[in-house]
Each structure stands twice: as structure tokens, then as C-alpha cells.
Motif scaffolding. Sequence first.
Motif, PDB file in Angstrom:
ATOM      1  N   THR A  67       0.776  -1.153  -0.079  1.00  0.00           N
ATOM      2  CA  THR A  67       0.000   0.151   0.102  1.00  0.00           C
ATOM      3  C   THR A  67       0.932   1.333   0.340  1.00  0.00           C
ATOM      4  N   GLU A  68       2.057   1.244   0.886  1.00  0.00           N
ATOM      5  CA  GLU A  68       2.824   2.285   0.843  1.00  0.00           C
ATOM      6  C   GLU A  68       3.575   2.658  -0.458  1.00  0.00           C
ATOM      7  N   MET A  69       3.985   1.355  -0.971  1.00  0.00           N
ATOM      8  CA  MET A  69       4.537   1.525  -2.611  1.00  0.00           C
ATOM      9  C   MET A  69       3.417   2.213  -3.382  1.00  0.00           C
ATOM     10  N   GLU A  70       2.274   1.844  -3.410  1.00  0.00           N
ATOM     11  CA  GLU A  70       1.109   2.204  -4.310  1.00  0.00           C
ATOM     12  C   GLU A  70       1.207   3.740  -4.075  1.00  0.00           C
TER      13      GLU A  70
ATOM     14  N   ASN B  17      12.191  -5.139  -1.651  1.00  0.00           N
ATOM     15  CA  ASN B  17      13.159  -4.228  -1.764  1.00  0.00           C
ATOM     16  C   ASN B  17      13.647  -3.926  -3.280  1.00  0.00           C
ATOM     17  N   ARG B  18      13.810  -5.300  -3.864  1.00  0.00           N
ATOM     18  CA  ARG B  18      14.354  -5.182  -4.867  1.00  0.00           C
ATOM     19  C   ARG B  18      13.403  -4.210  -5.913  1.00  0.00           C
ATOM     20  N   LEU B  19      12.218  -4.580  -5.736  1.00  0.00           N
ATOM     21  CA  LEU B  19      10.954  -3.658  -6.732  1.00  0.00           C
ATOM     22  C   LEU B  19      11.319  -2.320  -6.337  1.00  0.00           C
ATOM     23  N   GLY B  20      11.511  -1.960  -5.084  1.00  0.00           N
ATOM     24  CA  GLY B  20      11.852  -0.555  -4.664  1.00  0.00           C
ATOM     25  C   GLY B  20      13.222   0.212  -5.268  1.00  0.00           C
TER      26      GLY B  20
ATOM     27  N   LYS C  91       2.179   9.273  -6.103  1.00  0.00           N
ATOM     28  CA  LYS C  91       2.606  10.568  -5.874  1.00  0.00           C
ATOM     29  C   LYS C  91       3.601  10.910  -6.888  1.00  0.00           C
ATOM     30  N   PHE C  92       4.293   9.884  -7.415  1.00  0.00           N
ATOM     31  CA  PHE C  92       5.480  10.158  -8.429  1.00  0.00           C
ATOM     32  C   PHE C  92       4.592  10.502  -9.679  1.00  0.00           C
ATOM     33  N   ALA C  93       3.600   9.715  -9.900  1.00  0.00           N
ATOM     34  CA  ALA C  93       2.942  10.004 -11.216  1.00  0.00           C
ATOM     35  C   ALA C  93       2.177  11.296 -11.239  1.00  0.00           C
ATOM     36  N   ALA C  94       1.748  11.638 -10.021  1.00  0.00           N
ATOM     37  CA  ALA C  94       1.203  12.905  -9.972  1.00  0.00           C
ATOM     38  C   ALA C  94       2.228  14.273 -10.073  1.00  0.00           C
ATOM     39  N   GLY C  95       3.410  13.767 -10.158  1.00  0.00           N
ATOM     40  CA  GLY C  95       4.270  15.171 -10.589  1.00  0.00           C
ATOM     41  C   GLY C  95       5.410  15.343  -9.447  1.00  0.00           C
ATOM     42  N   GLU C  96       5.161  14.475  -8.235  1.00  0.00           N
ATOM     43  CA  GLU C  96       6.273  14.822  -7.165  1.00  0.00           C
ATOM     44  C   GLU C  96       7.599  14.057  -7.614  1.00  0.00           C
ATOM     45  N   MET C  97       8.199  14.547  -8.235  1.00  0.00           N
ATOM     46  CA  MET C  97       9.483  13.599  -9.012  1.00  0.00           C
ATOM     47  C   MET C  97      10.701  13.258  -7.974  1.00  0.00           C
TER      48      MET C  97
END
Length: 371
Positions: A105-108, A132-135, A113-119
Motif C-alpha cells: 500500500t505504501e509503495m502504491e 526491496n528489489r522492486l523498490g 505521488k510520483f505519477a502526480a508529478g512529485e518527482m
Amino acid sequence: MMKIGMRWTKSLPLASRLFFSHLVVMLVGVVSLVIISKISSPRLFVLHLERLESQGFDLIDIRPELVTGFELAWRRSTVWSVLVGTTAAGGLSYWVSKRIMQRLTEMEQITQKFAAGEMNARLPSSDIPELNRLGVSFNRMAVSLEGVEARRRELIGDMTHELRTPLTVVRGYLEELADGEIEASPEIYRRLAKETKRLERLVNDLQELSKAEAGYLPINIQRVNLRPLLESLVEKFTDQLLEDGPVLQLECPSVLPPVMADIDRTEQVLVNLLGNAVRYTAKGSITLRAETEASKLWIAVVDTGIGIAPQNLPHVFERFWRADESRDRHSGGTGIGLTISRRLVELQGGQIQVESELGIGSTFRFFLPLA
Ligand code: ADP
């Protein structure tokens, strides 16, 4: 039946699915344990009693008592172990599912946030190695996207700045003409045409540059012999040189080993380097030289032109950079050619370098890998 079951579980959230799958595994374990021990334990106990009897113990009177006692004890301990086991296993599976789900959920949330422009949003490290690897992969992608975004913003900034100057000149002339402040003359129209030509060249270069920077330039690398290209370029550029201008010469072994390159892109790089050499060399010579070194073919454009000051050398490949703003604006340069050339050489697995001395001349050279 099986299909309906699968479809039903598919509609469940992952946390419940994980929990239920743990529960099913645990139930299968408990049920098989109970059934098997229910069948085998009393029989083993009776066998044990028979062995005791054969050893001379007299159990005949208390045997039913013993068997009932055993069954009672067995049942009680089974009930307790099933209760404690299922509670512990259920709790544990709930905890594990919750922990995984919390991370997901945290990852989602962070990816949203990233998709919304928080680069600058990044995933924290996780103690679950797969997550962790996915992260780590996501963060790597985020860094690269942040870089692209920063370059895009920078490019738009530079571009608007570059476009503004000729536009201001054109608007100035047009307004003065409209107000009758200046007389329309062929000279004015020539200046207007020159500025619009400059705008046109800038737009064309920008299109190439944005493609090259975003990596969308199609590169078709093949085994090619560059000698015919070098010869035809020397011929083409010689036609452009003035009578009292520099001489253009080719220094190239008669048999050139083939390279792995895109011939059209290599031509584009050479046209830019030769074009610059012609533009910045009033007299002397321009030499197009090809030589092999280890697994590389080096191609150099050597001129005896105005040269570049040492403090300016590190900037020549930067976009929109020109040695002298007014002079080069006058000469029509956009300051993009070398940026594109460097990108094109790098896309072909090579590298481009420059050496220059003010008033003596410049050497731009790049290598392409031998086939
Ligand atoms: P431009 O379109 O302005 O030539 P480039 O990226 O090709 O853009 O070149 C950037 C700047 O580098 C030029 O404006 C010029 O100041 C300098 N330059 C490039 N080639 C040469 C050269 N052969 N001799 C001297 N200066 C050069």
C-alpha cells in the motif's frame, strides 16, 4: 466448481487471499494430523499394551480403563493443540499478510505521488528482499525520469530564450514599418528574411536535438566502409569554399577497414564538423583525416581557423553554447550542432573530442568502433 472457486478468490484483495491461503494450508495440515493420529494412535497404544502383557504384566482388569483414559487424554490434547495451533498460525498468517500489504500500500501511494508529478518521491528500503528489489528498480527508474524531466524543463527554458531574440527583432521591424518609422526597403526585407530563416533553422535543430536527447533517433548500425562518404563530403564542401578561402583535403588510407556505424548519422556529424570548420576558417586548410587505432577508426576535422579559447573548450558540446554570442548569431549558428553530433557519435558507441588553440585552429575528432 473449481473455476467458480478460482474466480471468487481472484476478486478478493491480496491480503485476504494470502490469509486464506495460509489458513487452507494450516487446515489441511491439522485435519491430516488429526485423522492420521486418530487412526494410528489407539492401535499403537493397544499394541503397546499387548507387548506389556506378553512381557508378563497383568493388565486384563484395567485394560478398558487404560484405553478409555488414553482416548480421553488424546482427545483433550488434540483439542488443545488444534486450538492453540490454529490461533497461533492464524495470527501469524494475519501478521505476515498485513506486513506485506502495508509495504504494498505504501509503495502504491508513493508511485501515485510520483505519477502526480512529485518527482523526488522514492520508495524506502524494505526488509522483504523481493519488495526491496522492486523498490530499488523503481527508484532507479525514478532517478532517470527525474533527469529526463529536468532536461526537458531546461531545454524548454533555453529554447524559449533562443526563439525570443529573432522574434523580437522581427516584431520590432514590423512595428516600425507599420508605424511608418522606417521605410520599407529590400534591405529591411532581407533582414526580416534572415531572422525568419534563423528561426526556421533553430526549429529544425531543436527537433533533431529533442529526438537525440530523448533517445528517439532511429540508429541503424551496419558494417560500412566510410571512404566513399569521406570522398563525397570533401567534394561537396570544396564546391562551397571561396577562391581565396582555405583548401580542403582528405588524408585517408586507400583501404579503410569497415566500421560498425549508421552511415547517415555519421554523415550528419561530419557535415556539422566540416560546416563549422568552413564557417570559422578564413584561410589555410581544413583536413579531413581518417586513421585506425586498435579497435577504433578515428575521424578528425582539422582546421586552421579562429580556434576556441581554453576556458571555452569544455562548453563547446553544450547546447546553445557559442563562443561569442553576437559574432555567431551574426554567422547564423544555433549552438546546437555539436550537441547533436556528440549524441549521434555516442549512440553509435563512439566518443567525440576537441582540441583547439585560439588563432591557430581546432581539431574535432571522433571514433567509431571497427567492425
Ligand atoms: P553552431 O551552429 O553555432 O556552429 P555548434 O554546436 O556546431 O553550433 O558550435 C558551437 C560553437 O562552437 C560555435 O558557435 C563556435 O563558437 C564554436 N565552434 C565550433 N566549431 C568550431 C571551429 N571549427 N572553430 C572555432 N569555433 C568553433
